[in-house]
Design a protein around this motif. Sequence first.
Motif, mmCIF file in Angstrom:
data_model
loop_
_atom_site.group_PDB
_atom_site.id
_atom_site.type_symbol
_atom_site.label_atom_id
_atom_site.label_comp_id
_atom_site.label_asym_id
_atom_site.label_seq_id
_atom_site.Cartn_x
_atom_site.Cartn_y
_atom_site.Cartn_z
ATOM 1 N N ALA A 9 16.100 1.734 37.447
ATOM 2 C CA ALA A 9 17.019 0.515 38.144
ATOM 3 C C ALA A 9 17.232 -0.436 36.855
ATOM 4 O O ALA A 9 16.355 -1.181 36.501
ATOM 5 C CB ALA A 9 16.644 0.007 39.327
ATOM 6 N N LEU A 10 18.496 -0.640 36.661
ATOM 7 C CA LEU A 10 18.813 -1.809 35.669
ATOM 8 C C LEU A 10 19.026 -2.912 36.218
ATOM 9 O O LEU A 10 18.949 -4.182 35.398
ATOM 10 C CB LEU A 10 20.054 -1.359 34.661
ATOM 11 C CG LEU A 10 19.594 -0.035 33.991
ATOM 12 C CD1 LEU A 10 21.251 0.254 32.989
ATOM 13 C CD2 LEU A 10 18.760 -0.363 32.733
ATOM 14 N N ALA A 11 19.309 -3.193 37.322
ATOM 15 C CA ALA A 11 19.487 -4.465 38.092
ATOM 16 C C ALA A 11 17.938 -4.926 38.606
ATOM 17 O O ALA A 11 17.740 -5.088 39.636
ATOM 18 C CB ALA A 11 20.388 -4.090 39.309
ATOM 19 N N ASN A 12 17.273 -4.765 37.588
ATOM 20 C CA ASN A 12 15.668 -5.222 37.911
ATOM 21 C C ASN A 12 15.514 -6.228 36.925
ATOM 22 O O ASN A 12 15.204 -5.783 35.701
ATOM 23 C CB ASN A 12 14.758 -3.789 37.871
ATOM 24 C CG ASN A 12 13.429 -4.137 38.077
ATOM 25 O OD1 ASN A 12 12.898 -5.434 37.849
ATOM 26 N ND2 ASN A 12 12.579 -3.316 38.184
ATOM 27 N N PRO A 13 15.597 -7.320 37.098
ATOM 28 C CA PRO A 13 15.282 -8.400 36.079
ATOM 29 C C PRO A 13 13.799 -8.458 35.623
ATOM 30 O O PRO A 13 13.919 -9.038 34.295
ATOM 31 C CB PRO A 13 15.543 -9.665 37.040
ATOM 32 C CG PRO A 13 14.995 -9.432 38.513
ATOM 33 C CD PRO A 13 15.769 -7.948 38.380
ATOM 34 N N VAL A 14 12.959 -8.053 36.155
ATOM 35 C CA VAL A 14 11.566 -7.976 35.532
ATOM 36 C C VAL A 14 11.566 -6.912 34.327
ATOM 37 O O VAL A 14 11.046 -7.077 33.380
ATOM 38 C CB VAL A 14 10.392 -7.428 36.709
ATOM 39 C CG1 VAL A 14 9.314 -7.223 35.968
ATOM 40 C CG2 VAL A 14 10.385 -8.500 37.825
ATOM 41 N N TYR A 15 12.241 -5.477 34.786
ATOM 42 C CA TYR A 15 12.472 -4.754 33.593
ATOM 43 C C TYR A 15 13.099 -5.371 32.390
ATOM 44 O O TYR A 15 12.844 -5.222 31.314
ATOM 45 C CB TYR A 15 13.070 -3.536 34.118
ATOM 46 C CG TYR A 15 13.311 -2.542 33.211
ATOM 47 C CD1 TYR A 15 12.259 -1.837 32.386
ATOM 48 C CD2 TYR A 15 14.616 -2.473 32.928
ATOM 49 C CE1 TYR A 15 12.852 -0.812 31.438
ATOM 50 C CE2 TYR A 15 14.940 -1.229 31.628
ATOM 51 C CZ TYR A 15 13.831 -0.875 30.872
ATOM 52 O OH TYR A 15 14.322 0.125 30.007
ATOM 53 N N GLY B 20 13.612 -6.273 27.001
ATOM 54 C CA GLY B 20 14.059 -7.283 26.210
ATOM 55 C C GLY B 20 15.424 -6.542 25.497
ATOM 56 O O GLY B 20 15.544 -5.655 25.760
ATOM 57 N N GLU B 21 16.140 -7.334 25.006
ATOM 58 C CA GLU B 21 17.577 -7.039 24.547
ATOM 59 C C GLU B 21 17.486 -6.002 23.575
ATOM 60 O O GLU B 21 18.286 -5.004 23.259
ATOM 61 C CB GLU B 21 18.151 -8.237 24.085
ATOM 62 C CG GLU B 21 19.657 -8.145 23.427
ATOM 63 C CD GLU B 21 20.316 -9.278 23.145
ATOM 64 O OE1 GLU B 21 21.473 -9.108 22.249
ATOM 65 O OE2 GLU B 21 20.217 -10.340 23.349
ATOM 66 N N ALA C 237 8.358 -16.437 35.318
ATOM 67 C CA ALA C 237 8.160 -17.933 35.750
ATOM 68 C C ALA C 237 6.664 -18.014 34.739
ATOM 69 O O ALA C 237 7.025 -17.864 33.296
ATOM 70 C CB ALA C 237 7.338 -17.840 37.006
ATOM 71 N N ALA C 238 5.480 -18.279 34.971
ATOM 72 C CA ALA C 238 4.341 -18.454 34.445
ATOM 73 C C ALA C 238 3.561 -17.343 33.938
ATOM 74 O O ALA C 238 2.317 -17.343 33.484
ATOM 75 C CB ALA C 238 3.564 -19.592 34.966
ATOM 76 N N ALA C 239 3.943 -16.244 34.604
ATOM 77 C CA ALA C 239 3.323 -14.943 34.598
ATOM 78 C C ALA C 239 3.373 -14.540 32.935
ATOM 79 O O ALA C 239 4.320 -14.538 32.383
ATOM 80 C CB ALA C 239 3.904 -13.757 35.318
ATOM 81 N N GLN C 240 2.118 -13.876 32.648
ATOM 82 C CA GLN C 240 2.009 -13.131 31.251
ATOM 83 C C GLN C 240 2.272 -11.687 31.609
ATOM 84 O O GLN C 240 1.212 -10.840 31.953
ATOM 85 C CB GLN C 240 0.659 -13.637 30.842
ATOM 86 C CG GLN C 240 0.532 -15.217 30.334
ATOM 87 C CD GLN C 240 1.792 -15.419 29.342
ATOM 88 O OE1 GLN C 240 1.986 -14.703 28.435
ATOM 89 N NE2 GLN C 240 2.095 -16.767 29.467
ATOM 90 N N PRO C 241 3.303 -11.180 31.287
ATOM 91 C CA PRO C 241 3.657 -9.695 31.623
ATOM 92 C C PRO C 241 2.756 -8.909 30.579
ATOM 93 O O PRO C 241 2.611 -9.312 29.432
ATOM 94 C CB PRO C 241 5.092 -9.393 31.544
ATOM 95 C CG PRO C 241 5.290 -10.522 30.531
ATOM 96 C CD PRO C 241 4.414 -11.668 30.764
ATOM 97 N N PRO C 242 2.331 -7.545 31.074
ATOM 98 C CA PRO C 242 1.836 -6.735 29.970
ATOM 99 C C PRO C 242 2.951 -6.302 28.952
ATOM 100 O O PRO C 242 4.137 -6.599 29.175
ATOM 101 C CB PRO C 242 1.756 -5.223 30.713
ATOM 102 C CG PRO C 242 1.734 -5.958 32.280
ATOM 103 C CD PRO C 242 2.599 -7.168 32.254
ATOM 104 N N SER C 243 2.425 -5.995 27.830
ATOM 105 C CA SER C 243 3.370 -5.399 26.733
ATOM 106 C C SER C 243 4.112 -4.434 27.220
ATOM 107 O O SER C 243 3.770 -3.568 27.932
ATOM 108 C CB SER C 243 2.637 -4.979 25.206
ATOM 109 O OG SER C 243 1.722 -4.068 25.741
ATOM 110 N N TYR C 244 5.511 -4.524 26.639
ATOM 111 C CA TYR C 244 6.498 -3.262 26.959
ATOM 112 C C TYR C 244 5.951 -1.827 26.568
ATOM 113 O O TYR C 244 5.804 -0.901 27.155
ATOM 114 C CB TYR C 244 7.671 -3.454 26.262
ATOM 115 C CG TYR C 244 8.908 -2.294 26.532
ATOM 116 C CD1 TYR C 244 9.395 -2.209 27.817
ATOM 117 C CD2 TYR C 244 9.155 -1.446 25.467
ATOM 118 C CE1 TYR C 244 10.377 -1.263 28.005
ATOM 119 C CE2 TYR C 244 9.995 -0.429 25.871
ATOM 120 C CZ TYR C 244 10.606 -0.224 27.214
ATOM 121 O OH TYR C 244 11.696 0.824 27.150
#
Length: 239
Positions: A65-71, A76-77, A127-134
């Motif tokens: 789903a591209l309408a997924n702001p977390v993804y 990234g662009e 927010a303040a979350a540190q996401p895993p690397s892509y």
Amino acid sequence: MRTVFSLCIGLILCFGCIGCMNAPGHPSADPEVPRPDQVMDFATLYKQNCAGCHGENGTNGVAMALANPVYLAVAGEATLRQVTARGVTGKLMPAFSKSAGGTLTDQQIDNLVQGILQTWSRADILAAAQPPSYTAGAKSDPKQGQKVFDEFCAQCHGADGNGQKAAAANGVSGSIIDPSYLMLVTDQSLRSTIIAGRPDLGMPDWRSDASGPGSRAMTDQEITDAVAWLASHRAASQE
């Protein structure tokens, strides 16, 4: 008599002008249909090139789903542009760039990427979350990945990942170790799904796979290991 003759001549000239207006090569009063490489509108480009797999509104498609702001935030662009232009070799995502055998110009691809980000991204989603690397950076351990799966995923996908064996009444999802499914997706796709979730399908992201007392987010290494365990079922089907 002269009046009738003049009227006939006038009608002939009138019909002649109408015929000339519709003659091949003559400019039409109607709006011209643009050439495919002249289409720059995001909505049109998305509908023609993306909606079939990613869903009409960026959700409920067979692909991510591209309408997924977390993804969008984690990928990234640059990644969005690369995948759109070059596709994913050997998988269902085709290359859209003309330079890679596709049909879209660089400007059209840029309009697609910018449109996706402007329509569905959220600057504050992490927010303040540190996401895993892509992408995965560490060495994986499939055996450890099975333990990770048991902790974070089994409650929805079944203890062995073959949710189809579980009763639908238990709310268990379909099999994610089916070789046919695994052959259609890459390890990166599995990783992206674990990280970003599938909110359109009710799947949470990496921060909320576990629930209740003591729940926590998955670590980068745990995601890497879980992907390795899932991928091992793909390899096993080829032996």
